[in-house]
Write a protein that holds these residues in place. Structure first.
Motif, mmCIF file in Angstrom:
data_model
loop_
_atom_site.group_PDB
_atom_site.id
_atom_site.type_symbol
_atom_site.label_atom_id
_atom_site.label_comp_id
_atom_site.label_asym_id
_atom_site.label_seq_id
_atom_site.Cartn_x
_atom_site.Cartn_y
_atom_site.Cartn_z
ATOM 1 N N HIS A 203 0.837 -1.188 0.000
ATOM 2 C CA HIS A 203 0.000 0.000 0.000
ATOM 3 C C HIS A 203 0.879 1.247 0.000
ATOM 4 C CE1 HIS A 203 -3.638 -2.287 0.656
ATOM 5 N NE2 HIS A 203 -3.054 -2.929 1.648
ATOM 6 N N PHE A 204 0.317 2.354 -0.506
ATOM 7 C CA PHE A 204 1.033 3.615 -0.461
ATOM 8 C C PHE A 204 1.131 4.074 0.996
ATOM 9 C CE2 PHE A 204 -0.688 3.551 -4.786
ATOM 10 C CZ PHE A 204 0.424 3.943 -5.514
ATOM 11 N N ALA A 205 2.295 4.586 1.345
ATOM 12 C CA ALA A 205 2.489 5.059 2.716
ATOM 13 C C ALA A 205 1.506 6.183 3.024
ATOM 14 C CB ALA A 205 3.924 5.550 2.898
ATOM 15 N N ALA A 206 0.911 6.124 4.202
ATOM 16 C CA ALA A 206 -0.052 7.158 4.616
ATOM 17 C C ALA A 206 -0.038 7.283 6.128
ATOM 18 C CB ALA A 206 -1.457 6.805 4.124
ATOM 19 N N ILE A 207 -0.096 8.516 6.606
ATOM 20 C CA ILE A 207 -0.159 8.735 8.050
ATOM 21 C C ILE A 207 -1.553 8.363 8.553
ATOM 22 C CG2 ILE A 207 1.582 10.563 8.027
ATOM 23 C CD1 ILE A 207 -0.710 12.601 8.184
ATOM 24 N N GLU A 208 -1.694 8.226 9.852
ATOM 25 C CA GLU A 208 -2.991 7.909 10.449
ATOM 26 C C GLU A 208 -3.683 9.191 10.907
ATOM 27 O OE1 GLU A 208 -2.538 5.003 13.501
ATOM 28 O OE2 GLU A 208 -1.365 3.642 12.247
ATOM 29 N N PHE A 236 -3.668 21.634 -1.374
ATOM 30 C CA PHE A 236 -4.720 21.343 -2.344
ATOM 31 C C PHE A 236 -4.984 19.837 -2.397
ATOM 32 C CE2 PHE A 236 -6.352 20.427 -6.573
ATOM 33 C CZ PHE A 236 -7.233 21.470 -6.828
ATOM 34 N N MET A 237 -3.907 19.057 -2.404
ATOM 35 C CA MET A 237 -4.055 17.603 -2.477
ATOM 36 C C MET A 237 -4.692 17.047 -1.208
ATOM 37 S SD MET A 237 -1.265 14.752 -3.583
ATOM 38 C CE MET A 237 -1.506 15.121 -5.313
ATOM 39 N N MET A 238 -4.335 17.613 -0.068
ATOM 40 C CA MET A 238 -4.927 17.163 1.187
ATOM 41 C C MET A 238 -6.423 17.478 1.211
ATOM 42 S SD MET A 238 -3.991 18.203 5.137
ATOM 43 C CE MET A 238 -2.280 17.757 4.920
ATOM 44 N N LEU A 239 -6.800 18.609 0.676
ATOM 45 C CA LEU A 239 -8.205 19.034 0.706
ATOM 46 C C LEU A 239 -9.065 18.296 -0.317
ATOM 47 C CD1 LEU A 239 -7.573 22.859 1.096
ATOM 48 C CD2 LEU A 239 -8.825 21.441 2.737
ATOM 49 N N ILE A 320 7.059 16.402 0.651
ATOM 50 C CA ILE A 320 6.730 15.585 1.823
ATOM 51 C C ILE A 320 7.996 14.988 2.431
ATOM 52 C CG2 ILE A 320 5.533 13.478 2.563
ATOM 53 C CD1 ILE A 320 3.368 14.138 0.473
ATOM 54 N N LYS A 321 8.930 14.581 1.583
ATOM 55 C CA LYS A 321 10.203 14.044 2.075
ATOM 56 C C LYS A 321 10.981 15.117 2.834
ATOM 57 C CE LYS A 321 11.010 10.351 -1.309
ATOM 58 N NZ LYS A 321 11.888 9.873 -2.401
ATOM 59 N N ARG A 328 6.684 7.510 5.271
ATOM 60 C CA ARG A 328 5.497 7.596 6.135
ATOM 61 C C ARG A 328 4.286 8.166 5.402
ATOM 62 N NH1 ARG A 328 6.858 11.311 10.928
ATOM 63 N NH2 ARG A 328 4.707 10.759 11.484
ATOM 64 N N MET A 329 4.545 8.971 4.351
ATOM 65 C CA MET A 329 3.448 9.628 3.658
ATOM 66 C C MET A 329 3.804 9.828 2.193
ATOM 67 S SD MET A 329 0.422 10.643 4.009
ATOM 68 C CE MET A 329 -0.879 11.783 3.549
ATOM 69 N N THR A 330 2.793 9.736 1.345
ATOM 70 C CA THR A 330 2.949 9.985 -0.086
ATOM 71 C C THR A 330 1.776 10.830 -0.556
ATOM 72 O OG1 THR A 330 1.698 7.989 -0.665
ATOM 73 C CG2 THR A 330 4.100 7.767 -0.476
ATOM 74 N N GLY A 331 1.860 11.319 -1.785
ATOM 75 C CA GLY A 331 0.736 12.063 -2.352
ATOM 76 C C GLY A 331 -0.512 11.202 -2.399
ATOM 77 N N HIS A 332 -0.326 9.941 -2.775
ATOM 78 C CA HIS A 332 -1.462 9.024 -2.842
ATOM 79 C C HIS A 332 -2.002 8.709 -1.444
ATOM 80 C CE1 HIS A 332 -3.596 6.364 -5.718
ATOM 81 N NE2 HIS A 332 -3.865 5.662 -4.636
ATOM 82 N N GLY A 333 -1.147 8.888 -0.437
ATOM 83 C CA GLY A 333 -1.555 8.591 0.924
ATOM 84 C C GLY A 333 -2.681 9.486 1.426
#
Length: 409
Positions: A203-208, A236-239, A320-321, A328-333
């Motif tokens: 899976h793509f890395a994503a924070i909780e 923008f991507m987060m929203l 993000i890096k 820990r996080m990616t755009g897809h995350g």
């Protein structure tokens, strides 16, 4: 009297060309220049003809007799050996022209109209970079399993395991096209199935959800370190939680500010259907600022180095890096984060955020995709999601609201 090897060896040139006859029409022509050439005299359909077998001693007496016998068999079947030879020569010339590259490009052009532009571009790039330099010049009938396997392994050696598998799959389609068009007899790429091993797809890395306050704070702390457009792109991507490719190629013409909607065209969507992204007040504010920053005539997120292009798909990931979230996080995350948080904290049932994510699941191919499905709920949800993130930014804690009324609806 039949010829002997000694007689062939001892034959000397004379003032004129002369012949040494064997049997069955076979003779050795001795030219005045000293050449010794095998010929076969025969008749077909009442007409006398000659067929050349090559020079002696490159073609031995025994070889010449074998060639004579092969010609006689063709004549017995009422076939002209000269015509058969011409057809074989023509076929070999055609086979040499049927290189893998020539057939692959023909296959590409044949399929190109049915592909999305980006997909077609990627296919051609893979061929030109990883396939043509290795096997492109060879006639397709001369390719071997090992040649294809070596080509795939060369791609794997640079860590591109999944790409290696896709290249073999692409070769399989090209071989099938060659078979259908009469230029190959066997699909050797099909035989390699299972030999190109790939690592399990994770899976793509994503924070909780609990890490959102920290992430937003880190993002704001890096505001001065990041390019302003990049900073806004992450927000923008987060929203909107769209796919990276959908965001970086966004064009101003796709936005309806009156209806507060962004309509992503079908050619950029996985499901090949238009997709509506309701715009929250916060997203509209970002868009207005972006317009003031660059006022690009086409792209919402233009490239900083190429005027007529869009932002690189690695820009958000690199940002993000730099924030310290590598692994820990990616755009897809952001998509996974939004899905889980919206259901858990905002109380929406799965179908609503899932529709906004424009997921394409197995078994859904035959189902009609409705871009306006749950649109009223999605519009409300997107504004609540934006407000929720604002509240977290202000309070630096995960908000646990009372959404019991919506759950009962």
């Amino acid at each position: 009297m039949a010829l002997t090897k000694l007689a062939c060896d001892n034959a000397k040139p004379q003032d004129k060309d002369y012949k040494l006859f064997d049997s069955g029409g076979l003779f050795l022509l001795i030219t005045k220049t000293g050449s010794k050439l095998w010929k076969l005299k025969y008749r077909h359909l009442g007409k006398e003809k000659k067929l050349a077998f090559g020079p002696y001693p490159i073609v031995s007496l025994s070889d010449a007799r074998d060639k004579r016998d092969e010609a006689k068999k063709l004549l017995a079947d009422d076939l002209d050996p000269s015509v058969i030879r011409q057809e074989i020569k023509k076929e070999k010339i055609q086979e040499n022209a049927n290189t893998f590259e020539a057939i692959a490009l023909e296959w590409f052009e044949n399929n190109k109209p049915s592909w999305k532009p980006d997909h077609a571009k990627n296919i051609l790039a893979r061929l030109e970079k990883d396939v043509f330099p290795i096997i492109g010049k060879y006639p397709i009938k001369t390719l071997t399993h090992k040649m294809l396997l070596d080509m795939a392994n060369a791609v794997k050696e640079r860590g591109a395991n999944e790409l290696a598998k896709r290249i073999i799959q692409m070769c399989k389609h090209i071989f099938q096209y060659a078979i259908i068009t009469g230029r190959a007899e066997k699909n050797i790429a099909e035989d390699l199935k299972g030999l190109i091993k790939v690592k399990p797809k994770g899976h793509f890395a994503a924070i909780e959800t609990r890490e959102i306050p920290e992430f937003i704070q880190d993002l704001r702390n890096h505001r001065a370190k990041l390019n302003r457009q990049t900073y806004l792109a992450v927000n923008f991507m987060m929203l909107t939680f769209v796919r990276t490719n959908e965001m970086i190629k966004a064009e101003w013409s796709e936005f309806d500010f009156k209806e507060k909607q962004w309509i992503i065209p079908a050619q950029r969507m996985k499901m090949n259907k238009d997709h509506i992204v309701p715009l929250s007040k916060q997203v509209i504010a970002i868009l207005e600022e972006l317009r003031e920053i660059h006022n690009h005539p086409k792209y919402v997120f233009p490239s900083r180095t190429q005027r007529n292009s869009h932002m690189s798909n690695n820009t958000v990931l690199m940002a993000i890096k730099r924030m310290g979230y590598k692994g820990r996080m990616t755009g897809h995350g952001f998509r996974a984060l939004a899905m889980s948080t919206i259901m858990e904290k905002l109380g929406y049932r799965h179908e609503v955020p899932d529709a906004q994510l424009a997921h394409s699941k197995r078994g859904d191919v035959a189902k009609a995709y409705d871009r306006a499905k749950f649109l009223d709920e999605r519009t409300k949800m997107m504004q609540e999601w934006a407000d929720y993130l604002d509240d977290i930014a202000k309070n630096r804690i995960v908000i646990a609201g009372d959404f019991s009324k919506r759950k009962k609806a």
